[in-house]
Design an enzyme around this catalytic site. Structure first.
Site, PDB file in Angstrom:
ATOM      1  N   GLY A   1     101.360  11.218  -1.508  1.00 15.70           N
ATOM      2  CA  GLY A   1     100.450  11.154  -2.643  1.00 15.70           C
ATOM      3  C   GLY A   1     100.718  12.239  -3.678  1.00 15.70           C
ATOM      4  N   ASN A   2     101.273  13.395  -3.238  1.00 15.25           N
ATOM      5  CA  ASN A   2     101.521  14.504  -4.175  1.00 15.25           C
ATOM      6  C   ASN A   2     102.644  14.196  -5.179  1.00 15.25           C
ATOM      7  OD1 ASN A   2     103.656  14.765  -2.389  1.00 15.25           O
ATOM      8  ND2 ASN A   2     103.509  16.998  -2.229  1.00 15.25           N
TER       9      ASN A   2
ATOM     10  N   LYS B   1      89.659   2.109   8.041  1.00 11.24           N
ATOM     11  CA  LYS B   1      90.219   2.805   6.880  1.00 11.24           C
ATOM     12  C   LYS B   1      89.241   2.738   5.699  1.00 11.24           C
ATOM     13  CE  LYS B   1      93.626   4.410   4.272  1.00 11.24           C
ATOM     14  NZ  LYS B   1      93.973   5.816   4.383  1.00 11.24           N
TER      15      LYS B   1
ATOM     16  N   LYS C   1     101.434   3.720   5.019  1.00 13.29           N
ATOM     17  CA  LYS C   1     102.713   3.683   4.299  1.00 13.29           C
ATOM     18  C   LYS C   1     103.870   4.291   5.106  1.00 13.29           C
ATOM     19  CE  LYS C   1     103.831   7.963   2.367  1.00 13.29           C
ATOM     20  NZ  LYS C   1     102.826   8.875   2.849  1.00 13.29           N
TER      21      LYS C   1
ATOM     22  N   LYS D   1     103.039  10.004  10.505  1.00  9.81           N
ATOM     23  CA  LYS D   1     104.442  10.293  10.139  1.00  9.81           C
ATOM     24  C   LYS D   1     105.302  10.451  11.400  1.00  9.81           C
ATOM     25  CE  LYS D   1     102.920  12.750   6.075  1.00  9.81           C
ATOM     26  NZ  LYS D   1     102.714  11.551   5.271  1.00  9.81           N
TER      27      LYS D   1
HETATM   28  N1  LIG Z   1     101.161  19.590  12.700  1.00 11.15           N
HETATM   29  C1  LIG Z   1     101.179  19.518  11.371  1.00 11.15           C
HETATM   30  N2  LIG Z   1     102.201  20.060  10.669  1.00 11.15           N
HETATM   31  C2  LIG Z   1     102.233  19.981   9.310  1.00 11.15           C
HETATM   32  N3  LIG Z   1     101.265  19.390   8.572  1.00 11.15           N
HETATM   33  C3  LIG Z   1     100.220  18.840   9.224  1.00 11.15           C
HETATM   34  C4  LIG Z   1     100.135  18.872  10.641  1.00 11.15           C
HETATM   35  N4  LIG Z   1      98.987  18.236  11.010  1.00 11.15           N
HETATM   36  C5  LIG Z   1      98.409  17.829   9.882  1.00 11.15           C
HETATM   37  N5  LIG Z   1      99.129  18.180   8.791  1.00 11.15           N
HETATM   38  C6  LIG Z   1      98.714  17.860   7.421  1.00 11.15           C
HETATM   39  O1  LIG Z   1      99.409  16.696   7.013  1.00 11.15           O
HETATM   40  C7  LIG Z   1      99.446  16.688   5.586  1.00 11.15           C
HETATM   41  C8  LIG Z   1     100.405  15.637   5.060  1.00 11.15           C
HETATM   42  O2  LIG Z   1      99.902  14.328   5.275  1.00 11.15           O
HETATM   43  P1  LIG Z   1      99.045  13.557   4.153  1.00 11.15           P
HETATM   44  O3  LIG Z   1      98.678  12.228   4.729  1.00 11.15           O
HETATM   45  O4  LIG Z   1      97.946  14.419   3.654  1.00 11.15           O
HETATM   46  O5  LIG Z   1     100.069  13.419   2.949  1.00 11.15           O
HETATM   47  P2  LIG Z   1     100.976  12.219   2.465  1.00 11.15           P
HETATM   48  O6  LIG Z   1     101.032  11.130   3.508  1.00 11.15           O
HETATM   49  O7  LIG Z   1     102.250  12.846   2.053  1.00 11.15           O
HETATM   50  O8  LIG Z   1     100.253  11.730   1.184  1.00 11.15           O
HETATM   51  P3  LIG Z   1      99.078  10.655   1.023  1.00 11.15           P
HETATM   52  O9  LIG Z   1      98.506  10.380   2.392  1.00 11.15           O
HETATM   53  O10 LIG Z   1      98.135  11.376   0.110  1.00 11.15           O
HETATM   54  O11 LIG Z   1      99.766   9.490   0.390  1.00 11.15           O
HETATM   55  C9  LIG Z   1      99.807  18.109   5.287  1.00 11.15           C
HETATM   56  O12 LIG Z   1      99.400  18.495   4.001  1.00 11.15           O
HETATM   57  C10 LIG Z   1      99.058  18.903   6.373  1.00 11.15           C
HETATM   58  O13 LIG Z   1      97.852  19.414   5.890  1.00 11.15           O
HETATM   59 MG   LIG Z   2      99.292  10.219   4.331  1.00 10.24          MG
END
Ligand SMILES: Nc1ncnc2c1ncn2[C@@H]1O[C@H](COP(=O)(O)OP(=O)(O)OP(=O)(O)O)[C@@H](O)[C@H]1O
Ligand SMILES: [Mg+2]
Length: 309
Positions: free
Chosen positions: A9-10, A126, A210, A272
Site C-alpha cells: 500500500g505504501n 475482511k 494480494k 506474506k
Molecule cells: N515479523 C515481522 N517482521 C516485519 N514486519 C512485520 C512483522 N510482523 C508484522 N509486521 C508488519 O507488517 C507490515 C507490512 O504488512 P502490511 O500488510 O501492513 O503492508 P503491505 O501488505 O505492504 O501493504 P497493504 O497491506 O497496505 O497493501 C510492516 O509494516 C510491519 O509493521
Molecule cells: Mg498487506
C-alpha cells in the site's frame, strides 16, 4: 528472468496522505524511481493491493446511491484495478522514458478463481468500505444480507469473505505479454474473485489477499523469483519486542516454524510468509521481502529477507 513484484500500500499512499490523485501519482512516481532498474533487468509483472482505493469507491457508491445505482464489490474491484493500473502505468512509463529505457507497460484486468465451497464464504472476516453506526450497520445487514462487525472500537463495518486464490484466469495472457517484452501490471487488489460453474465464470463478493494471489501468479507463470515490497526492510523475529532480530535468510522449513511460533502478525506479515511458502512449495526458486527503497541493495545481497526452498 521472470519476476513477480508485489508492491504494498505504501507504493501509492503514505501515513498522513489524504489520497488525492496528485498525492497518489507522486507516490507512484517515487515507487517507479526505486524500481525502474528491475524493468531493465527482468521480465516484471507488478501486483498491488487496493484497500484504500476500493474503500473510496465503495464510499462514493454509498453516498450517491440515490442518484446512480451502486455497483457490487466485484465491479468496484475492477474499477480499482483500472484506476491504480493507470496511475502505476503512467508513472512507471514516464520514469522509464526519462531514464532512456524503452519499455511499454500494460495493465491486465485480472480475475482469480476461488472455490465456491471455500469455508471463508461461511465466515466473512475482511472489513471493507465505510464505517457505520451500529443502527445503520444492522439495517444494511438486514436490507442487503451483509455481514457486519464492530471493527476494533472504530465503528461498524461490512465484512466480506477472503477466500484462497486457486488459479489466475489471465495467467497465459500475462505470460505472453512478458515473453513479448512488455512490463505488466496485474492482480490488482488480489484480483477479482470468480467461481466456476460448468464452463462459465461468475464474480463473487469477496477480497483475495494480494500476497497470496501474487504467489499463485508466480507459480502459474513459472516465475523465477517473487519479490514482495512493503514498509519494512526485513522480516523480523520477535517483531516490535526488545529482542527483535532481522532475518537475512531462511528456508521454507524455518519459515513454517516461525509462523507457528507466532512471529508474523496476521493480516500484515503472516500472509506474506504464507504466500512465500505457497510459491516455494510449488516449484518457486526464491523470495525476497524488503522495502522499495532497499530493493536495489537487497538484489546486490546487502539486505532484505531471502527465503529459499
Ligand atoms: N515479523 C515481522 N517482521 C516485519 N514486519 C512485520 C512483522 N510482523 C508484522 N509486521 C508488519 O507488517 C507490515 C507490512 O504488512 P502490511 O500488510 O501492513 O503492508 P503491505 O501488505 O505492504 O501493504 P497493504 O497491506 O497496505 O497493501 C510492516 O509494516 C510491519 O509493521
Ligand atoms: Mg498487506
Amino acid at each position: 528472468m521472470k519476476v513477480v513484484l508485489a508492491v504494498g500500500g505504501n507504493a501509492l499512499l503514505r501515513p498522513g496522505d489524504r489520497g488525492t490523485a496528485e498525492e497518489q501519482m507522486l507516490r507512484a512516481r517515487q515507487t517507479a524511481e526505486n524500481i525502474y532498474p528491475l524493468f531493465q533487468k527482468f521480465k516484471v509483472v507488478v501486483t498491488h493491493g487496493n484497500g484504500p482505493q476500493v474503500g473510496a469507491i465503495l464510499l462514493q457508491n454509498e453516498t450517491a446511491k440515490n442518484v446512480v445505482p451502486p455497483m457490487p464489490l466485484d465491479i468496484c474491484g475492477a474499477m480499482s484495478q483500472g484506476e491504480i493500473g493507470y496511475m502505476l502505468e503512467q508513472s512507471f512509463q514516464n520514469v522509464l522514458e526519462e531514464k532512456g529505457v524503452n519499455k511499454d507497460i500494460a495493465t491486465v484486468l485480472t480475475r482469480v478463481i476461488v472455490d465456491e465451497n471455500d469455508p471463508a464464504f461461511e465466515n466473512p472476516t475482511k472489513p471493507i468500505g465505510p464505517f457505520y453506526t451500529e443502527e445503520e450497520a444492522k439495517r444494511l445487514a438486514k436490507e442487503k444480507g451483509w455481514h457486519v462487525i464492530e471493527d476494533s472500537g472504530r465503528g461498524w463495518r461490512r465484512v466480506v469473505p477472503s477466500p484462497m486464490p486457486l488459479e489466475i484466469v489471465e495467467k497465459d495472457v500475462i505470460a505472453e505479454l512478458l515473453e513479448k517484452g512488455f512490463g505488466v501490471i496485474a492482480v490488482g487488489g488480489g484480483g477479482i474473485p470468480v467461481i466456476r460453474k460448468g464452463r462459465k465464470l461468475f464474480g463473487v463478493e469477496g477480497v483475495i489477499d494480494k500476497d497470496l494471489a501474487s504467489a499463485v501468479l508466480a507459480r502459474d507463470i513459472g516465475a523465477d523469483r517473487l519479490i514482495i515490497l512493503t514498509s519494512v526492510e526485513k522480516v523480523y523475529l520477535n517483531f516490535g519486542k526488545p529482542e527483535q532480530r532481522g532475518i537475512d535468510e531462511m528456508s521454507v522449513q524455518e519459515a513454517k516454524k516461525y509462523m507457528e511460533e507466532g512471529h508474523f502478525k496476521k493480516g500484515s506479515m503472516y500472509p506474506k510468509i504464507l504466500a512465500s511458502v505457497l510459491y516455494l512449495d510449488n516449484g518457486g526458486k526464491e523470495v525476497l521481502i524488503t522495502s522499495p527503497e532497499k530493493v536495489q541493495d537487497a538484489l546486490d545481497g546487502k539486505t532484505g529477507t531471502w527465503i529459499y526452498p
